[in-house]
Design a protein around this motif. Structure first.
Motif, PDB file in Angstrom:
ATOM      1  N   VAL A   1       0.844  -1.197   0.000  1.00  0.00           N
ATOM      2  CA  VAL A   1       0.000   0.000   0.000  1.00  0.00           C
ATOM      3  C   VAL A   1       0.879   1.247   0.000  1.00  0.00           C
ATOM      4  O   VAL A   1       0.681   2.174  -0.792  1.00  0.00           O
ATOM      5  CB  VAL A   1      -0.945   0.015   1.223  1.00  0.00           C
ATOM      6  N   ASN A   2       1.867   1.260   0.874  1.00  0.00           N
ATOM      7  CA  ASN A   2       2.782   2.400   0.964  1.00  0.00           C
ATOM      8  C   ASN A   2       3.536   2.602  -0.351  1.00  0.00           C
ATOM      9  O   ASN A   2       3.690   3.736  -0.836  1.00  0.00           O
ATOM     10  CB  ASN A   2       3.772   2.178   2.109  1.00  0.00           C
ATOM     11  N   LYS A   3       3.979   1.502  -0.945  1.00  0.00           N
ATOM     12  CA  LYS A   3       4.705   1.560  -2.214  1.00  0.00           C
ATOM     13  C   LYS A   3       3.841   2.167  -3.315  1.00  0.00           C
ATOM     14  O   LYS A   3       4.299   3.002  -4.105  1.00  0.00           O
ATOM     15  CB  LYS A   3       5.148   0.144  -2.607  1.00  0.00           C
ATOM     16  N   THR A   4       2.566   1.766  -3.351  1.00  0.00           N
ATOM     17  CA  THR A   4       1.666   2.258  -4.391  1.00  0.00           C
ATOM     18  C   THR A   4       1.342   3.733  -4.185  1.00  0.00           C
ATOM     19  O   THR A   4       1.336   4.523  -5.141  1.00  0.00           O
ATOM     20  CB  THR A   4       0.373   1.423  -4.426  1.00  0.00           C
ATOM     21  N   VAL A   5       1.079   4.124  -2.941  1.00  0.00           N
ATOM     22  CA  VAL A   5       0.798   5.535  -2.654  1.00  0.00           C
ATOM     23  C   VAL A   5       2.000   6.399  -3.025  1.00  0.00           C
ATOM     24  O   VAL A   5       1.858   7.463  -3.643  1.00  0.00           O
ATOM     25  CB  VAL A   5       0.437   5.730  -1.168  1.00  0.00           C
ATOM     26  N   THR A   6       3.198   5.935  -2.674  1.00  0.00           N
ATOM     27  CA  THR A   6       4.420   6.676  -3.003  1.00  0.00           C
ATOM     28  C   THR A   6       4.597   6.797  -4.514  1.00  0.00           C
ATOM     29  O   THR A   6       4.965   7.862  -5.033  1.00  0.00           O
ATOM     30  CB  THR A   6       5.651   5.975  -2.396  1.00  0.00           C
ATOM     31  N   ALA A   7       4.305   5.710  -5.237  1.00  0.00           N
ATOM     32  CA  ALA A   7       4.438   5.728  -6.698  1.00  0.00           C
ATOM     33  C   ALA A   7       3.441   6.698  -7.331  1.00  0.00           C
ATOM     34  O   ALA A   7       3.762   7.377  -8.318  1.00  0.00           O
ATOM     35  CB  ALA A   7       4.230   4.323  -7.255  1.00  0.00           C
ATOM     36  N   ILE A   8       2.233   6.765  -6.772  1.00  0.00           N
ATOM     37  CA  ILE A   8       1.232   7.716  -7.270  1.00  0.00           C
ATOM     38  C   ILE A   8       1.746   9.144  -7.093  1.00  0.00           C
ATOM     39  O   ILE A   8       1.609   9.991  -7.984  1.00  0.00           O
ATOM     40  CB  ILE A   8      -0.111   7.524  -6.539  1.00  0.00           C
ATOM     41  N   GLU A   9       2.365   9.397  -5.945  1.00  0.00           N
ATOM     42  CA  GLU A   9       2.926  10.725  -5.681  1.00  0.00           C
ATOM     43  C   GLU A   9       4.064  11.036  -6.649  1.00  0.00           C
ATOM     44  O   GLU A   9       4.121  12.126  -7.239  1.00  0.00           O
ATOM     45  CB  GLU A   9       3.429  10.789  -4.235  1.00  0.00           C
ATOM     46  N   GLU A  10       4.978  10.081  -6.819  1.00  0.00           N
ATOM     47  CA  GLU A  10       6.147  10.304  -7.668  1.00  0.00           C
ATOM     48  C   GLU A  10       5.779  10.462  -9.139  1.00  0.00           C
ATOM     49  O   GLU A  10       6.500  11.112  -9.901  1.00  0.00           O
ATOM     50  CB  GLU A  10       7.140   9.152  -7.489  1.00  0.00           C
ATOM     51  N   ALA A  11       4.643   9.882  -9.530  1.00  0.00           N
ATOM     52  CA  ALA A  11       4.180  10.008 -10.918  1.00  0.00           C
ATOM     53  C   ALA A  11       3.436  11.323 -11.143  1.00  0.00           C
ATOM     54  O   ALA A  11       2.985  11.606 -12.260  1.00  0.00           O
ATOM     55  CB  ALA A  11       3.274   8.832 -11.276  1.00  0.00           C
ATOM     56  N   GLY A  12       3.304  12.121 -10.082  1.00  0.00           N
ATOM     57  CA  GLY A  12       2.618  13.403 -10.202  1.00  0.00           C
ATOM     58  C   GLY A  12       1.112  13.272 -10.312  1.00  0.00           C
ATOM     59  O   GLY A  12       0.440  14.174 -10.823  1.00  0.00           O
ATOM     60  N   LEU A  13       0.564  12.163  -9.787  1.00  0.00           N
ATOM     61  CA  LEU A  13      -0.869  11.891  -9.935  1.00  0.00           C
ATOM     62  C   LEU A  13      -1.656  12.087  -8.644  1.00  0.00           C
ATOM     63  O   LEU A  13      -2.885  12.068  -8.661  1.00  0.00           O
ATOM     64  CB  LEU A  13      -1.072  10.447 -10.421  1.00  0.00           C
ATOM     65  N   ARG A  14      -0.953  12.289  -7.539  1.00  0.00           N
ATOM     66  CA  ARG A  14      -1.634  12.292  -6.239  1.00  0.00           C
ATOM     67  C   ARG A  14      -2.641  13.426  -6.092  1.00  0.00           C
ATOM     68  O   ARG A  14      -3.691  13.261  -5.452  1.00  0.00           O
ATOM     69  CB  ARG A  14      -0.589  12.376  -5.112  1.00  0.00           C
ATOM     70  N   GLU A  15      -2.353  14.575  -6.687  1.00  0.00           N
ATOM     71  CA  GLU A  15      -3.258  15.714  -6.547  1.00  0.00           C
ATOM     72  C   GLU A  15      -4.560  15.519  -7.304  1.00  0.00           C
ATOM     73  O   GLU A  15      -5.556  16.186  -7.024  1.00  0.00           O
ATOM     74  CB  GLU A  15      -2.570  16.997  -7.036  1.00  0.00           C
ATOM     75  N   SER A  16      -4.566  14.592  -8.258  1.00  0.00           N
ATOM     76  CA  SER A  16      -5.755  14.411  -9.099  1.00  0.00           C
ATOM     77  C   SER A  16      -6.670  13.297  -8.609  1.00  0.00           C
ATOM     78  O   SER A  16      -7.761  13.109  -9.150  1.00  0.00           O
ATOM     79  CB  SER A  16      -5.338  14.116 -10.546  1.00  0.00           C
ATOM     80  N   VAL A  17      -6.238  12.536  -7.594  1.00  0.00           N
ATOM     81  CA  VAL A  17      -7.068  11.424  -7.115  1.00  0.00           C
ATOM     82  C   VAL A  17      -7.162  11.421  -5.592  1.00  0.00           C
ATOM     83  O   VAL A  17      -6.248  11.844  -4.893  1.00  0.00           O
ATOM     84  CB  VAL A  17      -6.514  10.048  -7.569  1.00  0.00           C
ATOM     85  N   LYS A  18      -8.303  10.946  -5.115  1.00  0.00           N
ATOM     86  CA  LYS A  18      -8.458  10.622  -3.706  1.00  0.00           C
ATOM     87  C   LYS A  18      -8.081   9.153  -3.548  1.00  0.00           C
ATOM     88  O   LYS A  18      -8.360   8.334  -4.427  1.00  0.00           O
ATOM     89  CB  LYS A  18      -9.902  10.824  -3.260  1.00  0.00           C
ATOM     90  N   VAL A  19      -7.455   8.810  -2.434  1.00  0.00           N
ATOM     91  CA  VAL A  19      -7.053   7.427  -2.189  1.00  0.00           C
ATOM     92  C   VAL A  19      -7.752   6.922  -0.929  1.00  0.00           C
ATOM     93  O   VAL A  19      -7.662   7.535   0.136  1.00  0.00           O
ATOM     94  CB  VAL A  19      -5.527   7.304  -2.018  1.00  0.00           C
ATOM     95  N   ILE A  20      -8.459   5.805  -1.080  1.00  0.00           N
ATOM     96  CA  ILE A  20      -9.153   5.192   0.049  1.00  0.00           C
ATOM     97  C   ILE A  20      -8.696   3.741   0.171  1.00  0.00           C
ATOM     98  O   ILE A  20      -8.485   3.062  -0.834  1.00  0.00           O
ATOM     99  CB  ILE A  20     -10.689   5.288  -0.124  1.00  0.00           C
TER     100      ILE A  20
END
Length: 211
Positions: free
Chosen positions: A154-173
């Motif tokens: 889970v941590n790896k995926t959340v970090t990858a979303i951030e590093e790909a510049g996608l975190r601001e465009s999605v909510k994560v649950i």
């Protein structure tokens, strides 16, 4: 836990379906009915983990739930499937975990509430999550995991979303048995819950902006 949960935990299909019909006749909120059934499923899963139930019982529980959802789904669509709630939800069970009962419950609820749900299945790699976020542009990404050992994924995926510049465009649950560990380690997710009803209501609020 109510009648549905008790019947599910006892693996009594006849009583479960009778309780579903009774609830529908009494105009009980279908989301609450599904949550009650989910709690019963959770007990079945616990019995399985402890070796008291086996794969046959687990499959029977899933079949009971499926038959109940066939009865509940029309009411869910009638009450919660309004057009303004539509959005794209991407979901999957993280790599190293193949549990999907809880994920499938949430998927059914989201489908009936008017969302487009892209279900990546189980044992989903970080790369597959990222690839599909880029392809489908979801508003919400849902990650499911039962095993606390999957916290690293889970941590790896959340970090990858951030590093790909996608975190601001999605909510994560995040949902499943891992929720307590997610909260304890304070991962950068927007919400974590074991309550399917709560998760669906929150996702709907995120997308529509309605309180």
């Amino acid at each position: 836990m109510g009648k549905l949960g008790d019947a599910m935990a006892a693996l009594d299909k006849d009583i479960f379906l009778a309780a579903v019909k009774e609830g529908l006749t009494a105009n009980q909120d279908p989301l609450e009915m599904v949550e009650d059934a989910r709690q019963g499923l959770e007990l079945v899963g616990a019995e399985f983990d402890q070796g008291n139930y086996f794969l046959m019982e687990l499959m029977w529980a899933a079949e009971i739930f499926k038959d109940g959802m066939a009865l509940i789904r029309p009411r869910l669509q009638e009450l919660h499937g309004d057009a303004e709630a539509k959005g794209v939800i991407l979901m999957g069970t993280v790599a190293g975990d193949v549990h999907d009962l809880g994920k499938n419950i949430v998927k059914d609820l989201l489908d009936c509430s008017g969302f487009e749900v892209i279900d990546l299945g189980v044992d989903v790699s970080t790369a597959k999550f990222i690839e599909n976020i880029k392809e489908h542009h979801p508003q919400v990404v849902g990650m499911s995991a039962l095993l606390t050992a999957a916290i690293g994924e889970v941590n790896k995926t959340v970090t990858a979303i951030e590093e790909a510049g996608l975190r601001e465009s999605v909510k994560v649950i995040v949902g499943g048995g891992i929720v307590g560990e997610v909260k304890r380690t304070m991962l950068n997710v927007d919400h974590a819950t074991t309550n399917a009803n709560e998760g669906v209501r929150l996702i709907k609020r995120w997308i529509t902006g309605n309180q």
